[in-house]
Structure formats: structure tokens, C-alpha cells
Write an enzyme that holds these catalytic residues in place. Structure first.
Site, short mmCIF file in Angstrom:
data_model
loop_
_atom_site.label_atom_id
_atom_site.label_comp_id
_atom_site.label_asym_id
_atom_site.label_seq_id
_atom_site.Cartn_x
_atom_site.Cartn_y
_atom_site.Cartn_z
N ASP A 15 3.73 -12.20 -10.81
CA ASP A 15 2.83 -12.79 -9.80
C ASP A 15 2.35 -14.16 -10.28
O ASP A 15 2.13 -15.07 -9.48
CB ASP A 15 1.59 -11.91 -9.59
CG ASP A 15 1.90 -10.65 -8.79
OD1 ASP A 15 2.89 -10.67 -8.03
OD2 ASP A 15 1.16 -9.66 -8.93
N LYS B 106 -1.15 -1.72 -10.68
CA LYS B 106 -0.75 -2.76 -11.64
C LYS B 106 -1.45 -2.62 -12.99
O LYS B 106 -0.86 -2.87 -14.04
CB LYS B 106 -1.02 -4.16 -11.06
CG LYS B 106 -0.08 -4.50 -9.90
CD LYS B 106 -0.32 -5.90 -9.37
CE LYS B 106 0.51 -6.11 -8.12
NZ LYS B 106 0.37 -7.44 -7.54
#
Ligand code: NDP
Length: 274
Positions: free
Chosen positions: A99, A63
Site C-alpha cells: 500500500d 492487515k
């Protein structure tokens, strides 16, 4: 035909194809979503173009590198330096982090279920990428965030929050405790020593674990204390719905996407249990 993928290492366990392909089929889109095991994160942009992708999701441990290498970053990605969604627009790769929104929507569900509508402060256990996303989302909603981590190094990225290691932490009342560590993912460990967690759980009122697919020791302890709690399954579902909307430029109804994805998730779970 549009192509989408999930980059990660490991990646084989992921439920993302089940969710995305279920929505793709349900909405009658000509597209396909598949897993791509990427070992070297520095190759993510080459892999994206090499696979002729329109969009991608990114999971552990890529990420941060995805955020660094993307051509255009959303303000959230710029701030937390982690991206889980990439999309191609006019030849450039744009990076987003769903997220954050996925967690906030899942938290809202837990609040509705527990009738606890006001959260003033929260304690985050762990200081990795997921903790960064969640602390950002909570702070933006006006919630006071504290971060507790096993070791000091990663806490350096949380300068705007109150931070502690297990040694310096003093128990106080929190409205919400979120486990973002991987403790309990594949073992029976707790995210912090029991002598910290027991008094904390006696005082707070909501517990959230980002791990999904199993009841972790942390959630078992929350249950023993009669707390309202949630695992990470809704967060997984909602981050996928938000990513799908980014892939298809908000052309589809989020409620419909969610229903198809939810069915895909349930079906994948049944197959795993067989
Ligand atoms: P990172 O590797 O970035 O961070 C891990 C953190 O956990 C660190 O703070 C580390 O502490 C701590 N930690 C690891 N093991 C233990 C342990 N045994 N006891 C106490 N602390 C521990 O991980 P991520 O933030 O990327 O991911 C964390 C979890 O979130 C994963 O389980 C992942 O599957 C889940 N996740 C779920 C999502 C969902 O949609 N539900 C979305 C994204 C992630 P230290 O600094 O001391 O090493």
C-alpha cells in the site's frame, strides 16, 4: 499450478482477482488467484497453509494480524505493523506492505497530471492502517506529515507526527490533503466537518482520496475548489502490481503487469455497470 488468494472480511466486492488473473493469463503463468472470506484473522496462517497458497493479499480488517503472525517481516511491516502481501519462501511466510509504494506511485501520477512537482507538507485525514502506510511513505520522501482524526485514541500510534483531533486543529496551508477515512465509502459524509475542510481546500493544491470506484463527497468538494485530485484507483492498481512482483520474484516487466491488470480492472468495471 500456483494458488494465490485475498483474505478479508468482507471480501466479495474486491477487484483484486480481476487484476491478478488478468496478469496471470496475459503472461501465460500457470496460477490462479481467488477470494477467501476469512472471519477470524487469527486463523490466517493456518488458512494460508490449508489452502496450499504460494502467496496472498490481505485486506480489512486483517492487515495488523497478518503482520503480527507472519514469520518474517519487511522493515516497513516491522515499522507500521500492517501487511497486505504474504509470500511463501522456504516454508516461511514473509510479510510486505505494498500500500505504501502503491500510494507513492499514484501520488506521482497526480503530481505529473497537475504539474505540481514539489510537495513540502501533507495532511492526512484519518488514523487507521491506511494512514499509517501513507504517513510512512510520505515521511520517507522527506514530506512533513500532520494527521487529523475524529477521535484521539488512534492518534497514539502517530507519535512521530504532528497530530490533532477536530477540536484542537488549526487550519494552515498544506500542499496535499489525503483522505484515508472510510467516510464517503458507502454514505455521503465528509471526513471532517465542513468548517475545517472548506478553508483547508481553499489553501491547498492537491487532494487524494484512497476510496475508489466513486466520487466521494470529499473529492466533490475538492473539485468545487478547482483542486487537482485523484481517487484510490491508481493506488489499488499499483499496490497490486507491486504485490504481483513479490509473488513472482520480479520475473516480469512491471509495465506489462500494469497493462494486463489495468485491462482486467476496466473489464470488471464494465461488468459491474451492466
Ligand atoms: P481503519 O478502520 O483502520 O481506519 C478508519 C479511520 O477512518 C479511523 O481513523 C476513523 O476514525 C476514521 N473514520 C471512519 N469513519 C469516519 C467518519 N464517518 N468520519 C470521520 N472519520 C472516520 O480503515 P483503513 O485505514 O484500513 O481503511 C480506510 C479506507 O482506505 C477504506 O475505505 C479502504 O477501502 C481504503 N483503502 C484503499 C486502498 C487502495 O488501494 N485504494 C488500500 C487500502 C485501503 P476514528 O479513529 O475516530 O474511528
Amino acid at each position: 499450478m500456483k494458488h494465490f488468494a485475498l483474505f478479508g472480511d468482507p471480501v466479495a466486492h474486491s477487484l483484486s482477482p480481476a487484476m491478478h488473473n488478468s496478469a496471470i493469463a496475459g503472461l501465460g503463468i500457470k496460477a490462479h488467484y481467488f477470494l477467501h472470506h476469512l472471519i477470524n484473522g487469527d486463523e490466517i496462517i493456518d488458512a494460508f497453509f490449508g489452502l496450499n497458497l504460494q502467496g496472498a493479499n490481505v485486506t480489512v480488517p486483517h492487515k495488523e494480524v497478518a503482520a503480527k503472525l507472519a514469520h518474517i517481516k519487511s522493515p516497513e511491516v516491522e515499522k507500521i505493523k500492517a501487511a497486505n502481501t504474504l509470500v511463501l519462501k522456504q516454508g516461511q511466510i514473509h510479510a510486505f506492505n505494498t500500500d505504501i509504494g502503491g500510494f507513492m506511485l499514484a501520488l506521482k501520477k497526480l503530481q505529473e497530471k497537475s504539474q505540481k512537482h514539489s510537495i513540502k507538507n501533507a495532511l492526512i485525514l484519518g488514523a487507521g492502517g491506511t494512514a499509517k502506510a501513507i504517513s510512512y511513505g510520505l515521511k520517507n520522501s522527506g514530506i512533513e506529515v500532520s494527521v487529523l482524526n475524529r477521535s484521539a485514541k488512534r492518534l497514539e500510534d502517530f507519535k512521530e507526527f504532528k497530530t490533532d483531533t477536530w477540536e484542537s486543529f488549526e487550519v494552515k496551508n498544506f500542499d496535499l490533503i489525503v483522505n484515508t477515512t472510510s467516510a464517503g465509502l458507502k454514505d455521503s459524509t465528509l471526513p471532517a466537518p465542513k468548517d475545517i475542510l472548506m478553508p483547508l481546500l481553499k489553501q491547498n493544491s492537491l487532494a487524494f482520496d484512497v476510496i475508489y470506484g466513486r466520487q466521494t463527497p470529499f473529492l466533490s468538494l475538492a473539485k468545487e475548489h478547482n483542486l487537482a485530485y485523484a481517487d484510490g484507483e491508481n493506488m489499488l492498481l499499483f499496490q497490486a502490481v507491486l504485490a504481483f512482483n513479490i509473488f513472482f520474484e520480479n520475473k516480469f516487466n512491471p509495465q506489462e503487469i500494469q497493462e494486463f491488470m489495468s485491462n482486467g480492472l476496466a473489464k470488471a468495471r464494465r461488468l459491474v455497470l451492466q
